[in-house]
Write an enzyme that holds these catalytic residues in place. Sequence first.
Site, mmCIF file in Angstrom:
data_model
loop_
_atom_site.group_PDB
_atom_site.id
_atom_site.type_symbol
_atom_site.label_atom_id
_atom_site.label_comp_id
_atom_site.label_asym_id
_atom_site.label_seq_id
_atom_site.Cartn_x
_atom_site.Cartn_y
_atom_site.Cartn_z
ATOM 1 N N GLY A 179 -38.902 -13.530 -36.197
ATOM 2 C CA GLY A 179 -40.244 -13.658 -35.638
ATOM 3 C C GLY A 179 -40.952 -12.323 -35.790
ATOM 4 C CB SER A 180 -44.207 -11.064 -34.627
ATOM 5 O OG SER A 180 -43.980 -11.424 -33.265
ATOM 6 C CD GLU A 201 -37.199 -10.980 -33.945
ATOM 7 O OE1 GLU A 201 -38.172 -11.666 -34.316
ATOM 8 O OE2 GLU A 201 -36.947 -10.743 -32.751
ATOM 9 C CD GLU A 241 -33.942 -19.675 -33.353
ATOM 10 O OE1 GLU A 241 -33.910 -20.917 -33.149
ATOM 11 O OE2 GLU A 241 -35.006 -19.057 -33.520
ATOM 12 C CG HIS A 279 -38.554 -14.569 -32.391
ATOM 13 N ND1 HIS A 279 -39.129 -13.328 -32.483
ATOM 14 C CD2 HIS A 279 -39.465 -15.365 -31.777
ATOM 15 C CE1 HIS A 279 -40.342 -13.367 -31.949
ATOM 16 N NE2 HIS A 279 -40.570 -14.584 -31.509
ATOM 17 C CG HIS A 330 -11.328 -31.041 -22.409
ATOM 18 N ND1 HIS A 330 -11.696 -31.720 -23.535
ATOM 19 C CD2 HIS A 330 -12.334 -31.200 -21.542
ATOM 20 C CE1 HIS A 330 -12.882 -32.267 -23.350
ATOM 21 N NE2 HIS A 330 -13.288 -31.981 -22.140
ATOM 22 N N GLY A 378 -16.220 -26.806 -27.950
ATOM 23 C CA GLY A 378 -16.717 -28.168 -27.777
ATOM 24 C C GLY A 378 -18.228 -28.269 -27.866
HETATM 25 N N1 TZD Z 1 -24.082 -31.558 -26.653
HETATM 26 C C1 TZD Z 1 -23.404 -30.538 -27.224
HETATM 27 C C2 TZD Z 1 -24.144 -29.351 -27.767
HETATM 28 N N2 TZD Z 1 -22.071 -30.546 -27.289
HETATM 29 C C3 TZD Z 1 -21.393 -31.603 -26.782
HETATM 30 N N3 TZD Z 1 -20.060 -31.560 -26.860
HETATM 31 C C4 TZD Z 1 -22.069 -32.709 -26.230
HETATM 32 C C5 TZD Z 1 -23.431 -32.626 -26.186
HETATM 33 C C6 TZD Z 1 -21.336 -33.903 -25.641
HETATM 34 N N4 TZD Z 1 -20.579 -34.680 -26.647
HETATM 35 C C7 TZD Z 1 -19.222 -34.532 -26.798
HETATM 36 O O1 TZD Z 1 -18.510 -33.750 -26.175
HETATM 37 S S1 TZD Z 1 -18.624 -35.595 -27.980
HETATM 38 C C8 TZD Z 1 -20.152 -36.250 -28.289
HETATM 39 C C9 TZD Z 1 -21.114 -35.641 -27.481
HETATM 40 C C10 TZD Z 1 -22.545 -35.989 -27.534
HETATM 41 C C11 TZD Z 1 -20.314 -37.330 -29.306
HETATM 42 C C12 TZD Z 1 -20.241 -36.859 -30.711
HETATM 43 O O2 TZD Z 1 -20.522 -37.934 -31.541
HETATM 44 P P1 TZD Z 1 -20.075 -37.997 -33.046
HETATM 45 O O3 TZD Z 1 -18.507 -38.234 -32.988
HETATM 46 O O4 TZD Z 1 -20.776 -39.141 -33.662
HETATM 47 O O5 TZD Z 1 -20.249 -36.708 -33.706
HETATM 48 P P2 TZD Z 1 -17.690 -39.516 -32.492
HETATM 49 O O6 TZD Z 1 -16.504 -39.497 -33.385
HETATM 50 O O7 TZD Z 1 -18.511 -40.742 -32.614
HETATM 51 O O8 TZD Z 1 -17.275 -39.230 -31.076
#
Ligand code: TZD
Length: 526
Positions: A25-26, A28, A47, A70, A280, A400
């Site tokens: 952005g500006s 940077e 990002e 930015h 988890h 995750g």
């Molecule tokens: N947002 C972000 C940034 N990270 C996350 N992990 C989630 C939301 C929640 N989330 C999961 O933990 S798994 C999932 C979500 C939305 C579904 C992913 O769907 P996909 O895979 O189509 O990539 P599958 O194989 O259909 O589960």
Amino acid sequence: MPSVRRVSHEFLQRQGLTTVFGNPGSNELPFLAELPGSFRYVLGLHEGAVVGMADGYAQATGRPVLVNLHAASGSGNAMGALTNAVASRTPLVVVAGQQVRSAIGPQANLANVDAPALMKPLVCWAAEPACAQDVPRALAQAVFEAQLQRRPTYLSVPYDDWAAEADENCLPVLDRSVRLAATPDAEQGRRLAGQVAAARRPALVLGGDIDSAGLFDDAVRLAERLGGPVWAAPSQFRLPFPNRHPLFRGVLPAGIAPVSRAFEGHDLVLVLGAPVFRYHEYLPGRYLPEGTRLIQVTADASAAARAPMGEALVADPGAVIELLVKALDAPKTSVGDYRPAPEPLTAEGPRLHPEQVFAALRDALPRDTAYVVESTSTNSSWWRQMDLRRPGSYYFPAAGGLGFGLPGAVGVAMGQPGRPVVGVVGDGSANYGITALWTAAQHRVPLTIVLLRNGTYGALRWFGGLLGVPDAPGLDIPGLDFTRVAEGYGVPSRHVTGIDELRAVLAERPDHPRLVQVDTALTTPS
Ligand code: TZD
Ligand code: CA
């Protein structure tokens, strides 16, 4: 005297941080003025994708990487992606622009009020230099902290600092080098070797650091000396051991009770290059079975300090593997042969079972293919079908946070040109980092994205069952055609419907990025 910018560019050049991933952005722009020709600026359009690409690139090259963001808005957009970089211990050096100092207090537009505090929970070090002449030293600290602690760092620089004149005390930083050596001393080495040699039924647990430190093959040598079972630690960002090796028992389930159950009957669990443990799902129980002792060896001092049980030795796992292999007797019996993959499961109807897709990848692609995987519900299918025997074969967003898979694959492919790279991405995950397709097209990065389209957030449906929430809204994602999205970003794509067509398409070796969309049946992660 040269400018602060000139000295800073020179420092980055000497340290080899000349590939910069960014979205400017500006604030940077003054840093980017007069950038020497040896620099390559890789523009990402969001990002999250910028950090995902830089993470993949840094992991594939094993080196710190500069990320240019930015102010507060760009840094904020990057934070979700940074959670994965933290989990994979990736040395990203994030430099963001700031308003001139006198405009920060009155909160002029684009002032990042208390910039270091914004990022602090994620990065290991965050700062804003107190004056322009401290910028080169602070930049050096950002690089060295990232390198030593293997965690992202953050530097916020008021934009008028770059043009300021350096003073002579800015220059010594150009010649600095900072290195880490963490070999256990003789007594520590003897003690550890004695503990391991005395174990009747030792088990080995390996973390992503084993692969990122180039110890994949050394871990095999150690395991074959020990002759006991080997697990990958839960929630890891890399595969530390060949997954069809006769001693490999798989990835430990990410819950207290099942981990404890896996260790039943073992008097010693030796954990190398992993936190203890990244659970988890909350499945309560004793951390360890009665009579099981745990020893953790890690270069990550914080991982040693925060573990809830066991003895820890903060040391380079490579040095420890070497001393253990020397100290232990050669095994008396052979460990056996690599296990073949089972026949892939098939699905009813026109959709492919993910196991069929993965079997096709395994058979059609070269043995040294690097896979960047972000398809959450297909986890068990993946490990049943794949046969990964080479270092650096597998990358996963270990915090995750979705949005790593697609950008990460672009970064890995840029960092290891010549190695085949495949991103295996779900139809949900792809959207969080989709703009990386544009960067791949612009740089003509050879790369295949295999897009698994099951029309839903499969893993969340499965979680809904586990958590007693069968009726959550917002889990289906119909109506997405990634061939058209990809074409819009400049990436050629195919919609593949049958297994023979998939195998034929995968056997092609284009010298540009492509996306292969496959309709798949819904499966469960475990
Ligand atoms: N947002 C972000 C940034 N990270 C996350 N992990 C989630 C939301 C929640 N989330 C999961 O933990 S798994 C999932 C979500 C939305 C579904 C992913 O769907 P996909 O895979 O189509 O990539 P599958 O194989 O259909 O589960
Ligand atoms: Ca899906």
